[in-house]
Design an enzyme around this catalytic site. Structure first.
Site, PDB file in Angstrom:
ATOM      1  CG  MET A  32     -13.479   1.818  -1.268  1.00  0.00           C
ATOM      2  SD  MET A  32     -12.553   1.153  -2.608  1.00  0.00           S
ATOM      3  CE  MET A  32     -11.603   0.116  -1.914  1.00  0.00           C
ATOM      4  N   GLY A  33     -16.627   0.719   2.231  1.00  0.00           N
ATOM      5  CA  GLY A  33     -17.312  -0.627   2.774  1.00  0.00           C
ATOM      6  C   GLY A  33     -16.637  -1.561   3.386  1.00  0.00           C
ATOM      7  CE1 TYR A  34     -17.532  -8.397   3.824  1.00  0.00           C
ATOM      8  CE2 TYR A  34     -15.435  -8.375   4.888  1.00  0.00           C
ATOM      9  CZ  TYR A  34     -16.613  -9.031   4.452  1.00  0.00           C
ATOM     10  OH  TYR A  34     -16.551 -10.167   5.078  1.00  0.00           O
ATOM     11  N   GLY A  38     -10.750  -0.538  12.089  1.00  0.00           N
ATOM     12  CA  GLY A  38     -10.370   0.878  11.336  1.00  0.00           C
ATOM     13  C   GLY A  38     -11.010   1.818  11.099  1.00  0.00           C
ATOM     14  CG  HIS A  39     -13.501   1.028   7.703  1.00  0.00           C
ATOM     15  ND1 HIS A  39     -13.605  -0.327   7.427  1.00  0.00           N
ATOM     16  CD2 HIS A  39     -13.040   1.826   6.471  1.00  0.00           C
ATOM     17  CE1 HIS A  39     -13.198  -0.595   6.136  1.00  0.00           C
ATOM     18  NE2 HIS A  39     -12.595   0.508   5.678  1.00  0.00           N
ATOM     19  CE  LYS A 151      -4.286  -1.768   5.494  1.00  0.00           C
ATOM     20  NZ  LYS A 151      -5.024  -1.210   3.975  1.00  0.00           N
ATOM     21  CG  ASP A 152      -5.070   3.012   2.646  1.00  0.00           C
ATOM     22  OD1 ASP A 152      -4.694   2.252   1.702  1.00  0.00           O
ATOM     23  OD2 ASP A 152      -5.838   2.986   3.750  1.00  0.00           O
ATOM     24  CB  SER A 188     -11.967  -4.364   3.282  1.00  0.00           C
ATOM     25  OG  SER A 188     -12.617  -3.253   4.020  1.00  0.00           O
ATOM     26  NE  ARG A 189      -7.960  -4.978  -2.235  1.00  0.00           N
ATOM     27  CZ  ARG A 189      -7.935  -3.949  -2.383  1.00  0.00           C
ATOM     28  NH1 ARG A 189      -7.321  -3.004  -1.634  1.00  0.00           N
ATOM     29  NH2 ARG A 189      -8.519  -3.455  -3.457  1.00  0.00           N
TER      30      ARG A 189
HETATM   31  P1  AMP Z   1     -11.096   1.617   2.629  1.00  0.00           P
HETATM   32  O1  AMP Z   1     -12.476   1.198   2.808  1.00  0.00           O
HETATM   33  O2  AMP Z   1     -10.223   0.489   2.522  1.00  0.00           O
HETATM   34  O3  AMP Z   1     -10.962   2.472   1.243  1.00  0.00           O
HETATM   35  O4  AMP Z   1     -10.646   2.437   3.699  1.00  0.00           O
HETATM   36  C1  AMP Z   1     -11.409   3.726   4.192  1.00  0.00           C
HETATM   37  C2  AMP Z   1     -10.576   4.447   5.185  1.00  0.00           C
HETATM   38  O5  AMP Z   1     -10.261   3.758   6.210  1.00  0.00           O
HETATM   39  C3  AMP Z   1      -9.200   5.003   4.486  1.00  0.00           C
HETATM   40  O6  AMP Z   1      -8.915   6.179   5.021  1.00  0.00           O
HETATM   41  C4  AMP Z   1      -8.357   4.250   5.015  1.00  0.00           C
HETATM   42  O7  AMP Z   1      -6.847   4.452   5.326  1.00  0.00           O
HETATM   43  C5  AMP Z   1      -9.001   3.814   6.352  1.00  0.00           C
HETATM   44  N1  AMP Z   1      -8.451   2.506   7.046  1.00  0.00           N
HETATM   45  C6  AMP Z   1      -8.508   1.230   6.265  1.00  0.00           C
HETATM   46  N2  AMP Z   1      -7.951   0.357   7.097  1.00  0.00           N
HETATM   47  C7  AMP Z   1      -7.532   0.875   8.398  1.00  0.00           C
HETATM   48  C8  AMP Z   1      -6.847   0.557   9.467  1.00  0.00           C
HETATM   49  N3  AMP Z   1      -6.366  -0.663   9.594  1.00  0.00           N
HETATM   50  N4  AMP Z   1      -6.725   1.627  10.443  1.00  0.00           N
HETATM   51  C9  AMP Z   1      -7.150   2.757  10.299  1.00  0.00           C
HETATM   52  N5  AMP Z   1      -7.681   3.159   9.124  1.00  0.00           N
HETATM   53  C10 AMP Z   1      -7.808   2.316   8.154  1.00  0.00           C
END
Ligand code: AMP
Length: 299
Positions: A32-34, A38-39, A151-152, A188-189
């Site tokens: 979802m960007g930002y 981790g991304h 993380k998810d 991101s939050r």
């Molecule tokens: P999001 O943009 O938050 O929807 O995350 C996109 C992807 O990045 C999802 O597969 C998340 O599980 C992964 N993600 C988010 N935060 C982390 C993190 N701290 N470490 C590893 N992967 C992450």
């Protein structure tokens, strides 16, 4: 790096790259960007295993509830594109909501059971939105591999389930959680936390770390573990409001009760904690082995 907003152009570009890099895999990293590290770790995993890496950036309205933070979710496309380029992405898919949902969708992917608890319980409809958008992305990109962060962990369980149930031809790659220096899971939050909230937010990681000792204690039960997590957060972070603190089997996410020593298999300890308007999640997964009683003569 190509930046594409349109589904048909994306399909053509991925097909052309697939043809030009014959025998190499196409990897998809949905986000979802930002973007944060981790991304980037997901992109790097894809880069090391695939000839073509597609990054999608889409804040998916379908997975946000009416009182959630869809409007205020952090966004910074220019910065994201710089990070993506540096990380070696080949194609960024950056659709508008109207490209993904030109009309209200009448079709949803709904996974039962696994979605009954944790974020599924506290965010009704969230995983229908996730499963539906990830299915659409899989149909649009047709990746060989798709990369998701643990993380998810519930999201990973949901995605693995519908990929299996619906015979989708994609390998789901689980990637470890990246953390800040003090242990807070990157998200991101996190930018939305006030300085004091940010200090206290480390409590999620610290509570989960306590489990290493608690799991070794004689007479430990799953009920005591859950209570311990809640109590640790309440005692150490006055600004924290626990949304859930649960210990379940993984990946089925069914309840566990009774003595820890009697359980054999994978469990997840999962937390969702609000600091003001910011909801943070974190988890750890443990493999437990049934311990033999020293006094009796079990085989
Ligand atoms: P999001 O943009 O938050 O929807 O995350 C996109 C992807 O990045 C999802 O597969 C998340 O599980 C992964 N993600 C988010 N935060 C982390 C993190 N701290 N470490 C590893 N992967 C992450």
């Amino acid at each position: 790096m190509k930046v594409i907003k349109n589904i048909s152009e994306l399909r053509q570009t991925v097909s052309a790259m697939r043809r030009s890099k014959e025998g190499e895999k196409v990897g998809l990293v949905p986000t979802m960007g930002y973007l944060h590290e981790g991304h980037v770790s997901l992109i790097e995993a894809a880069r090391s295993q695939c000839g073509t890496v597609v990054l999608s950036i889409f804040v998916n309205p379908l997975q946000f509830g009416p009182n959630e933070d869809y409007e205020t979710y952090p966004r910074d496309t220019e910065r994201d594109l710089r990070i993506a380029e540096q990380a070696g992405v080949d194609i960024v898919f950056l659709p508008e909501a109207g490209e993904m949902y030109p009309q209200p969708t009448r079709t949803k992917v709904v996974v039962s059971g696994i979605t009954d608890r944790l974020c599924g319980a506290s965010r009704p409809g969230h995983f229908d939105g996730v499963a539906t958008v990830v299915t659409k992305l899989f149909h649009i990109v047709e990746p060989d591999k798709a990369y998701f962060g643990m993380k998810d962990a519930q999201q990973v369980a949901v995605i693995e389930q519908f990929v299996f149930d619906l015979n989708m031809n994609v390998e789901i790659v689980r990637c470890p959680t990246l953390r800040e220096a003090d242990g807070l899971a990157m998200s991101s939050r996190n930018v939305r936390l006030s300085p004091e909230e940010r200090k206290q937010a480390v409590v999620l990681y610290q509570a989960l770390t306590r489990l290493d000792d608690w799991l070794k204690e004689d007479g430990m039960t799953f009920e005591k573990l859950q209570d311990g997590l809640r109590r640790y957060i309440a005692d150490n972070a006055p600004l924290a409001a626990v949304n859930y603190a649960e210990v379940l089997t993984y990946p089925a996410l069914t309840p566990v009760a009774g003595p820890v020593r009697d359980f054999h298999g994978e469990i997840i300890a999962a937390l969702a904690v609000k600091f003001g308007g910011t909801r943070l999640i974190d988890n750890r997964i443990f493999t437990l082995k049934k311990r033999r009683c020293r006094l009796c003569s079990e085989r």
